[in-house]
Enzyme design. Structure first.
Site, PDB file in Angstrom:
ATOM      1  N   CYS A  74      56.750  21.924  19.754  1.00  0.00           N
ATOM      2  CA  CYS A  74      56.913  20.785  19.270  1.00  0.00           C
ATOM      3  C   CYS A  74      57.885  20.657  18.009  1.00  0.00           C
ATOM      4  O   CYS A  74      57.749  21.461  17.224  1.00  0.00           O
ATOM      5  CB  CYS A  74      55.499  20.124  19.141  1.00  0.00           C
ATOM      6  SG  CYS A  74      54.187  19.964  20.153  1.00  0.00           S
ATOM      7  N   SER A  91      25.574  20.206  29.538  1.00  0.00           N
ATOM      8  CA  SER A  91      26.858  19.901  30.208  1.00  0.00           C
ATOM      9  C   SER A  91      26.715  20.765  31.561  1.00  0.00           C
ATOM     10  O   SER A  91      26.459  21.783  31.572  1.00  0.00           O
ATOM     11  CB  SER A  91      28.004  20.392  29.419  1.00  0.00           C
ATOM     12  OG  SER A  91      29.204  20.198  30.207  1.00  0.00           O
ATOM     13  N   CYS A 140      49.226  21.033  22.758  1.00  0.00           N
ATOM     14  CA  CYS A 140      48.945  21.871  21.866  1.00  0.00           C
ATOM     15  C   CYS A 140      47.306  22.009  21.293  1.00  0.00           C
ATOM     16  O   CYS A 140      46.764  22.971  20.953  1.00  0.00           O
ATOM     17  CB  CYS A 140      50.073  21.875  20.376  1.00  0.00           C
ATOM     18  SG  CYS A 140      51.583  22.092  20.695  1.00  0.00           S
ATOM     19  N   HIS A 144      51.997  19.783  40.267  1.00  0.00           N
ATOM     20  CA  HIS A 144      51.954  20.699  41.390  1.00  0.00           C
ATOM     21  C   HIS A 144      51.306  19.960  42.498  1.00  0.00           C
ATOM     22  O   HIS A 144      50.319  19.408  42.393  1.00  0.00           O
ATOM     23  CB  HIS A 144      50.969  21.727  40.979  1.00  0.00           C
ATOM     24  CG  HIS A 144      50.983  23.149  41.747  1.00  0.00           C
ATOM     25  ND1 HIS A 144      50.351  23.038  43.158  1.00  0.00           N
ATOM     26  CD2 HIS A 144      51.640  24.191  41.913  1.00  0.00           C
ATOM     27  CE1 HIS A 144      50.611  23.982  43.726  1.00  0.00           C
ATOM     28  NE2 HIS A 144      51.387  24.854  43.094  1.00  0.00           N
ATOM     29  N   ARG A 155      26.834  12.785  13.991  1.00  0.00           N
ATOM     30  CA  ARG A 155      26.704  12.485  15.568  1.00  0.00           C
ATOM     31  C   ARG A 155      25.864  13.289  16.190  1.00  0.00           C
ATOM     32  O   ARG A 155      25.686  12.890  17.390  1.00  0.00           O
ATOM     33  CB  ARG A 155      28.344  12.918  15.932  1.00  0.00           C
ATOM     34  CG  ARG A 155      29.403  11.955  15.383  1.00  0.00           C
ATOM     35  CD  ARG A 155      30.694  12.121  15.923  1.00  0.00           C
ATOM     36  NE  ARG A 155      30.672  12.371  17.443  1.00  0.00           N
ATOM     37  CZ  ARG A 155      31.022  11.493  18.224  1.00  0.00           C
ATOM     38  NH1 ARG A 155      31.164  10.092  17.939  1.00  0.00           N
ATOM     39  NH2 ARG A 155      30.912  11.497  19.215  1.00  0.00           N
ATOM     40  N   ASP A 158      46.526  28.206  45.129  1.00  0.00           N
ATOM     41  CA  ASP A 158      47.910  27.975  45.332  1.00  0.00           C
ATOM     42  C   ASP A 158      48.770  28.331  43.940  1.00  0.00           C
ATOM     43  O   ASP A 158      49.691  28.807  43.818  1.00  0.00           O
ATOM     44  CB  ASP A 158      48.272  26.743  45.849  1.00  0.00           C
ATOM     45  CG  ASP A 158      47.946  26.659  47.328  1.00  0.00           C
ATOM     46  OD1 ASP A 158      47.828  27.752  48.099  1.00  0.00           O
ATOM     47  OD2 ASP A 158      47.882  25.438  47.956  1.00  0.00           O
ATOM     48  N   CYS A 216      56.100  21.065  14.930  1.00  0.00           N
ATOM     49  CA  CYS A 216      55.023  22.175  14.632  1.00  0.00           C
ATOM     50  C   CYS A 216      54.879  22.946  13.647  1.00  0.00           C
ATOM     51  O   CYS A 216      56.117  23.628  13.133  1.00  0.00           O
ATOM     52  CB  CYS A 216      55.132  23.237  15.967  1.00  0.00           C
ATOM     53  SG  CYS A 216      54.003  24.641  16.024  1.00  0.00           S
TER      54      CYS A 216
END
Length: 388
Positions: A353, A81, A147, A181, A66, A333, A356
Site C-alpha cells: 500500500c 463459533s 493488509c 475466481h 465488551r 480449483d 505502508c
C-alpha cells in the site's frame, strides 16, 4: 491441543517429498465462553488489525468492556463459533478433490491457522513439520485481500516460523486473494439464487440484494488497501452472472472501537431501505466463507430484528458456504491452478500500500521462486510492529 491437521485418505502412498501442506488462514472465533476474553484481548492489542489511541491501555479496556456482551452473543448462537468445524469440513473436501484432480502434488493435507484462538500458526507449522511436509501453500480464506486480514495472517505465519526455528523447513507459496475466481463466483452466485428462491414469486422481482462485507478502519483504507475494490469486484461478478436482474447495494458491518470505519454500514442501509418502504431484502455475506458470529448473530439476529422494526417484512440471508460441495470444488480449483502455475503469489501481492509502514508486509519466507516486493515507507512508525 487442537491442530486441525487432516488429509484425505485415497490409498495413494506419500512420495519421498512428503505431502503438500495447505495452511487455511482465517481470524477464527472462540469455541467456548472462556475463550471470548482472551480472544478479544489479543484482537484489540493487534496493531495490524486495528490501531487505537493509546492502544496498550485502551485495547485491554475495550476488550474487557465488551466481554460479557460478546459472550451473550455467542450463547445466543449455541455457545461458541462454528468456524473451526466448517473450516475443517471445507479442508477435507478440498483435499479429497485435490488428490483426484492434482495427482502430481498428492497427497494433500490441510492445516488450520487462526489468529487469536487455537489452532494458531504455531500449531499448524508444528503439525506440518511432524507430517514431513516440504511444499507448503499459505491459502487465505479471505477471498478479498486486505493488509488487516490476509496480510496480518501471513505476517503472523512468518513470525511463528521464526519463533519455532522452521524458517527454512518449507518451500512456500501464497494464495493471497481470489475475489473474482470463476469457481468462487459461481458458488457465491448459487447462494444468492438459493436465497432468492425463498421469496414468494410475487415478491421476487422486488427484492433488493444487499451485499454485506466486514468493515475495516478508515486508517487502513486510506493507506491504499485493496479491500474495497476487491469486494466491489466480487459483487460485480456475482451480479453479472445474475444478469443484473435485481437491484443491489454494498454495505459494511462489524465496526468496533473509537475510530472511523468504512461505510455505509449495513445497519444504516437496512434502516434506510425500511424508510423507503422496501419490503423484500436478501442479505449476502460476500466476504464470508462460512457461518460464524457475524452471520449467525449480527446478520441473522441483530439485523433481522432491525429490519422488521423498520418495516422490512421479508428479510432473508443467503446461506453461507459451510459444507457446500460447490464451494469445496472452488477451493480445490483455486489450489490446483496455483500449484500448476509455479508462481509464488499473485503479481500484486508484492506491491505495498502507498502508505505502508509495516516492514513485515508482503513477505514470503523461503519462496518457491523470486517475486518483486516494493520497499516499505521509512517512518518512525516502522518500529511499532512486531518482528518475532
Amino acid at each position: 491441543m487442537s491442530t486441525s491437521r487432516e488429509h484425505a485418505s485415497t490409498g495413494r502412498p506419500a512420495s519421498d517429498r512428503g505431502p503438500t501442506g495447505i495452511v487455511m488462514m482465517n481470524l477464527g472465533g472462540p469455541k467456548t465462553q472462556d475463550e471470548v476474553q482472551p480472544f478479544l484481548l489479543e484482537l484489540f492489542a493487534d496493531r495490524e488489525i486495528i490501531q487505537l489511541p493509546l492502544q496498550r491501555w485502551s485495547g485491554p479496556r475495550l476488550a474487557r468492556r465488551r466481554t460479557k456482551g460478546v459472550q451473550k452473543n455467542y450463547q445466543d448462537i449455541g455457545g461458541g463459533s462454528p468456524i473451526l468445524k466448517w473450516t475443517e469440513a471445507q479442508g477435507r473436501g478440498m483435499c479429497e478433490r485435490l488428490d483426484r484432480i492434482s495427482p502430481a502434488t498428492a497427497p494433500h493435507r490441510f492445516y488450520v491457522a487462526f489468529r487469536y484462538v487455537s489452532p494458531k500458526s504455531d500449531d499448524a507449522l508444528q503439525a506440518m513439520h511432524a507430517d514431513g511436509v516440504r511444499r507448503a501453500v499459505a491459502f487465505t480464506q479471505y477471498p478479498q485481500f486486505s493488509c488487516s486480514t490476509t496480510g496480518s495472517s501471513l505476517n503472523e505465519l512468518w513470525r511463528a516460523s521464526k519463533r519455532l526455528g522452521l524458517h527454512d523447513a518449507f518451500d512456500w507459496s501464497v494464495i493471497d486473494r481470489w475475489p473474482t475466481h470463476p469457481s468462487f463466483i459461481e458458488a457465491m452466485t448459487d447462494t444468492v439464487r438459493q436465497g432468492l428462491a425463498t421469496f414468494d414469486e410475487k415478491d421476487r422481482d422486488d427484492v433488493v440484494v444487499l451485499f454485506s462485507a466486514h468493515s475495516l478502519p478508515m486508517g487502513v483504507i486510506n493507506r491504499g488497501d485493496a479491500y474495497p475494490a476487491e469486494v466491489g469486484a466480487s459483487v460485480h461478478e456475482v451480479m453479472k452472472r445474475l444478469d443484473y436482474d435485481h437491484e443491489y447495494l454494498l454495505a459494511y458491518q462489524s465496526d468496533v472501537g473509537p475510530v472511523p470505519w468504512l461505510g455505509p454500514s449495513t445497519e444504516t442501509v437496512i434502516k434506510d431501505l425500511g424508510a423507503k418502504r422496501r419490503k423484500n431484502v436478501l442479505v449476502v455475506g460476500i466476504a464470508f466463507t462460512s457461518d460464524h458470529i457475524e452471520t449467525l448473530h449480527e446478520l441473522d439476529i441483530e439485523y433481522g430484528e432491525l429490519a422488521h422494526e423498520h418495516g422490512i417484512t421479508n428479510y432473508v440471508r443467503a446461506p453461507a458456504f459451510n459444507d457446500m460441495p460447490l464451494f469445496q470444488d472452488a477451493l480445490a480449483d483455486i489450489v490446483r491452478e496455483h500449484l500448476a502455475s509455479g508462481e509464488p503469489c499473485t503479481r500484486n501481492y508484492g506491491l505495498r500500500c502507498p502508505g505502508c509502514v509495516n516492514p513485515q508486509c508482503r513477505n514470503i519466507i523461503n519462496p518457491i521462486a523470486p517475486f518483486k516486493r516494493t520497499p516499505v515507507t521509512s517512518s518512525p512508525k516502522n518500529k511499532l510492529y512486531p518482528t518475532g
